[in-house]
Write a protein that holds these residues in place. Structure first.
Motif, PDB file in Angstrom:
ATOM      1  N   PRO A  90      -0.177  -0.390   6.519  1.00  0.00           N
ATOM      2  CA  PRO A  90      -0.726   0.173   7.763  1.00  0.00           C
ATOM      3  C   PRO A  90       0.027   1.362   8.339  1.00  0.00           C
ATOM      4  O   PRO A  90      -0.417   1.918   9.343  1.00  0.00           O
ATOM      5  N   HIS A  91       1.146   1.751   7.744  1.00  0.00           N
ATOM      6  CA  HIS A  91       2.003   2.747   8.394  1.00  0.00           C
ATOM      7  C   HIS A  91       1.826   4.133   7.792  1.00  0.00           C
ATOM      8  O   HIS A  91       1.809   4.293   6.558  1.00  0.00           O
ATOM      9  N   PRO A  92       1.721   5.154   8.628  1.00  0.00           N
ATOM     10  CA  PRO A  92       1.485   6.523   8.140  1.00  0.00           C
ATOM     11  C   PRO A  92       2.582   7.059   7.236  1.00  0.00           C
ATOM     12  O   PRO A  92       2.332   7.958   6.429  1.00  0.00           O
ATOM     13  N   ASP A  93       3.793   6.522   7.332  1.00  0.00           N
ATOM     14  CA  ASP A  93       4.891   7.033   6.514  1.00  0.00           C
ATOM     15  C   ASP A  93       5.133   6.210   5.251  1.00  0.00           C
ATOM     16  O   ASP A  93       6.165   6.366   4.593  1.00  0.00           O
ATOM     17  N   THR A  94       4.181   5.361   4.890  1.00  0.00           N
ATOM     18  CA  THR A  94       4.332   4.541   3.690  1.00  0.00           C
ATOM     19  C   THR A  94       4.394   5.420   2.450  1.00  0.00           C
ATOM     20  O   THR A  94       3.567   6.315   2.277  1.00  0.00           O
ATOM     21  N   PRO A  95       5.350   5.184   1.553  1.00  0.00           N
ATOM     22  CA  PRO A  95       5.446   6.010   0.354  1.00  0.00           C
ATOM     23  C   PRO A  95       4.323   5.703  -0.635  1.00  0.00           C
ATOM     24  O   PRO A  95       3.715   4.637  -0.619  1.00  0.00           O
ATOM     25  N   TRP A  96       4.078   6.661  -1.514  1.00  0.00           N
ATOM     26  CA  TRP A  96       2.951   6.574  -2.444  1.00  0.00           C
ATOM     27  C   TRP A  96       3.043   5.362  -3.360  1.00  0.00           C
ATOM     28  O   TRP A  96       2.021   4.766  -3.714  1.00  0.00           O
ATOM     29  N   ASP A  97       4.258   4.970  -3.765  1.00  0.00           N
ATOM     30  CA  ASP A  97       4.370   3.859  -4.706  1.00  0.00           C
ATOM     31  C   ASP A  97       3.910   2.538  -4.100  1.00  0.00           C
ATOM     32  O   ASP A  97       3.564   1.599  -4.835  1.00  0.00           O
ATOM     33  N   LYS A  98       3.852   2.471  -2.764  1.00  0.00           N
ATOM     34  CA  LYS A  98       3.283   1.289  -2.109  1.00  0.00           C
ATOM     35  C   LYS A  98       1.810   1.494  -1.758  1.00  0.00           C
ATOM     36  O   LYS A  98       1.026   0.543  -1.769  1.00  0.00           O
ATOM     37  N   LEU A  99       1.429   2.712  -1.443  1.00  0.00           N
ATOM     38  CA  LEU A  99       0.024   2.988  -1.135  1.00  0.00           C
ATOM     39  C   LEU A  99      -0.868   2.779  -2.356  1.00  0.00           C
ATOM     40  O   LEU A  99      -1.994   2.294  -2.230  1.00  0.00           O
ATOM     41  N   LEU A 100      -0.367   3.157  -3.516  1.00  0.00           N
ATOM     42  CA  LEU A 100      -1.204   3.088  -4.709  1.00  0.00           C
ATOM     43  C   LEU A 100      -1.715   1.679  -4.997  1.00  0.00           C
ATOM     44  O   LEU A 100      -2.931   1.476  -5.116  1.00  0.00           O
ATOM     45  N   PRO A 101      -0.858   0.657  -5.064  1.00  0.00           N
ATOM     46  CA  PRO A 101      -1.406  -0.688  -5.320  1.00  0.00           C
ATOM     47  C   PRO A 101      -2.122  -1.297  -4.124  1.00  0.00           C
ATOM     48  O   PRO A 101      -3.134  -1.992  -4.291  1.00  0.00           O
ATOM     49  N   ASP A 102      -1.605  -1.056  -2.913  1.00  0.00           N
ATOM     50  CA  ASP A 102      -2.095  -1.791  -1.747  1.00  0.00           C
ATOM     51  C   ASP A 102      -3.284  -1.141  -1.056  1.00  0.00           C
ATOM     52  O   ASP A 102      -4.124  -1.841  -0.471  1.00  0.00           O
ATOM     53  N   ASN A 103      -3.376   0.195  -1.095  1.00  0.00           N
ATOM     54  CA  ASN A 103      -4.449   0.896  -0.391  1.00  0.00           C
ATOM     55  C   ASN A 103      -5.460   1.542  -1.331  1.00  0.00           C
ATOM     56  O   ASN A 103      -6.570   1.875  -0.892  1.00  0.00           O
ATOM     57  N   ILE A 104      -5.098   1.730  -2.579  1.00  0.00           N
ATOM     58  CA  ILE A 104      -6.007   2.353  -3.538  1.00  0.00           C
ATOM     59  C   ILE A 104      -6.595   1.291  -4.475  1.00  0.00           C
ATOM     60  O   ILE A 104      -7.795   1.010  -4.446  1.00  0.00           O
ATOM     61  N   VAL A 105      -5.737   0.672  -5.279  1.00  0.00           N
ATOM     62  CA  VAL A 105      -6.223  -0.318  -6.251  1.00  0.00           C
ATOM     63  C   VAL A 105      -6.862  -1.508  -5.544  1.00  0.00           C
ATOM     64  O   VAL A 105      -7.959  -1.959  -5.928  1.00  0.00           O
ATOM     65  N   ALA A 106      -6.209  -2.026  -4.510  1.00  0.00           N
ATOM     66  CA  ALA A 106      -6.754  -3.193  -3.813  1.00  0.00           C
ATOM     67  C   ALA A 106      -8.102  -2.887  -3.168  1.00  0.00           C
ATOM     68  O   ALA A 106      -9.013  -3.722  -3.172  1.00  0.00           O
ATOM     69  N   THR A 107      -8.249  -1.680  -2.615  1.00  0.00           N
ATOM     70  CA  THR A 107      -9.526  -1.315  -1.994  1.00  0.00           C
ATOM     71  C   THR A 107     -10.628  -1.248  -3.036  1.00  0.00           C
ATOM     72  O   THR A 107     -11.748  -1.760  -2.812  1.00  0.00           O
ATOM     73  N   TYR A 108     -10.347  -0.638  -4.175  1.00  0.00           N
ATOM     74  CA  TYR A 108     -11.353  -0.634  -5.245  1.00  0.00           C
ATOM     75  C   TYR A 108     -11.703  -2.068  -5.642  1.00  0.00           C
ATOM     76  O   TYR A 108     -12.893  -2.396  -5.816  1.00  0.00           O
ATOM     77  N   ASN A 109     -10.704  -2.913  -5.787  1.00  0.00           N
ATOM     78  CA  ASN A 109     -10.957  -4.295  -6.200  1.00  0.00           C
ATOM     79  C   ASN A 109     -11.845  -5.021  -5.200  1.00  0.00           C
ATOM     80  O   ASN A 109     -12.687  -5.838  -5.585  1.00  0.00           O
ATOM     81  N   VAL A 110     -11.654  -4.746  -3.912  1.00  0.00           N
ATOM     82  CA  VAL A 110     -12.475  -5.396  -2.880  1.00  0.00           C
ATOM     83  C   VAL A 110     -13.940  -5.004  -3.040  1.00  0.00           C
ATOM     84  O   VAL A 110     -14.834  -5.864  -3.027  1.00  0.00           O
ATOM     85  N   PHE A 111     -14.215  -3.714  -3.181  1.00  0.00           N
ATOM     86  CA  PHE A 111     -15.606  -3.279  -3.321  1.00  0.00           C
ATOM     87  C   PHE A 111     -16.217  -3.813  -4.611  1.00  0.00           C
ATOM     88  O   PHE A 111     -17.385  -4.247  -4.631  1.00  0.00           O
ATOM     89  N   ALA A 112     -15.451  -3.790  -5.696  1.00  0.00           N
ATOM     90  CA  ALA A 112     -15.974  -4.296  -6.967  1.00  0.00           C
ATOM     91  C   ALA A 112     -16.251  -5.789  -6.893  1.00  0.00           C
ATOM     92  O   ALA A 112     -17.295  -6.268  -7.366  1.00  0.00           O
ATOM     93  N   ALA A 113     -15.340  -6.542  -6.295  1.00  0.00           N
ATOM     94  CA  ALA A 113     -15.533  -7.985  -6.180  1.00  0.00           C
ATOM     95  C   ALA A 113     -16.705  -8.310  -5.269  1.00  0.00           C
ATOM     96  O   ALA A 113     -17.474  -9.252  -5.523  1.00  0.00           O
ATOM     97  N   ALA A 114     -16.859  -7.541  -4.190  1.00  0.00           N
ATOM     98  CA  ALA A 114     -17.979  -7.768  -3.271  1.00  0.00           C
ATOM     99  C   ALA A 114     -19.312  -7.539  -3.973  1.00  0.00           C
ATOM    100  O   ALA A 114     -20.264  -8.312  -3.799  1.00  0.00           O
ATOM    101  N   GLU A 115     -19.394  -6.488  -4.763  1.00  0.00           N
ATOM    102  CA  GLU A 115     -20.644  -6.222  -5.467  1.00  0.00           C
ATOM    103  C   GLU A 115     -20.929  -7.302  -6.501  1.00  0.00           C
ATOM    104  O   GLU A 115     -22.060  -7.789  -6.602  1.00  0.00           O
TER     105      GLU A 115
END
Length: 271
Positions: A90-115
């Motif tokens: 949730p934090h604007p200063d989060t580094p990319w290595d944490k954003l990638l799994p938690d905000n990118i991959v996880a978000t894709y997984n949510v939409f894919a699982a929902a469909e």
């Protein structure tokens, strides 16, 4: 696209209630939304196994899971009508290595699982940071191009793009909610609260937007903004009012010097 569907349970009065899955349910927004809507929805609440899900256990079914583990997701998404995706860094200063799994991959997984699970809608919690690169004095409309001011905002732009892709190329309805500065009333009151003057969203107002994003029918895809009725609006609210019927109850006003509750006869300062 109507949000009416079969993924529901029955309340004690015999009426159907939507089964709503909330990811990131142990976070500030998730906890508050669950408390505000547990009597309205059949909630399934998920977060990391190490998160404090006990705090929301009285509001619905608790199902800990990791959104990066695709093998866990089918059971969590089964029978769900609408997903509210709040999870992520949730934090604007989060580094990319944490954003990638938690905000990118996880978000894709949510939409894919929902469909895959046959869900009807995903409500994606985006952020003002998706458009934070614009000058502070500019009013931003949902149709304006994204303009992130940091990598956290980039991750939210990705989520908005996946939402549109899922809605227009897939089977889901998707509502993107760009959230302003979600802060309690204490933070929005007094001389130190001026930074919130054009971006504040009171907790009850955000919960109203999320509830309306779940319940409003005939939306295939939409981007809406979530701030309160502040004197100055950095995020334009016209589409939120028109599409969802949003009526903010609170606002930041210069007259009061902070948070106020809005009435038909004008604002009144909060104690």
């Amino acid at each position: 696209m109507s949000t009416d569907g079969s993924a529901s349970s029955t309340n004690g009065d015999g009426g159907a209630r939507r089964r709503v899955l909330v990811t990131g349910a142990a976070g500030r927004i998730g906890r508050g939304f669950a408390a505000a809507t547990s009597s309205r929805f059949d909630l399934r609440l998920t977060d990391l196994p190490e998160a404090d899900l006990a705090a929301v256990s009285g509001f619905g079914e608790v199902r800990p899971c990791r959104l990066d583990d695709v093998d866990e997701l089918p059971a969590v998404f089964e029978g769900v009508h609408t997903v509210i995706h709040l999870a992520g860094q949730p934090h604007p200063d989060t580094p990319w290595d944490k954003l990638l799994p938690d905000n990118i991959v996880a978000t894709y997984n949510v939409f894919a699982a929902a469909e895959r699970a046959g869900c009807r809608r995903v409500v994606f919690a985006s952020s003002i940071h998706a458009v934070g690169g614009y000058p502070r004095e500019r009013r931003i409309h949902p149709a304006d191009p994204v303009n992130p001011g940091n990598l956290y905002g980039v991750s939210k732009c990705f989520g908005e793009a996946v939402a549109r892709y899922a809605a227009e190329q897939g089977t889901l309805s998707a509502v993107v909610v760009r959230i302003g500065a979600f802060q309690p009333f204490e933070a929005a009151t007094g001389p130190d609260s001026a930074w919130l003057s054009d971006i504040w969203v009171a907790p009850p107002d955000l919960f109203q937007v999320l509830l309306l994003a779940v319940e409003t029918p005939d939306i295939q895809f939409a981007v809406v903004h979530a701030t309160s009725a502040n004197d100055v609006q950095r995020l334009d609210l016209e589409d939120t009012r028109r599409l969802l019927g949003y009526q903010p109850e609170y606002g930041w006003t210069a007259t009061a010097g902070g948070a106020t509750r809005m009435h038909q006869d004008g604002p009144s300062q909060l104690a």
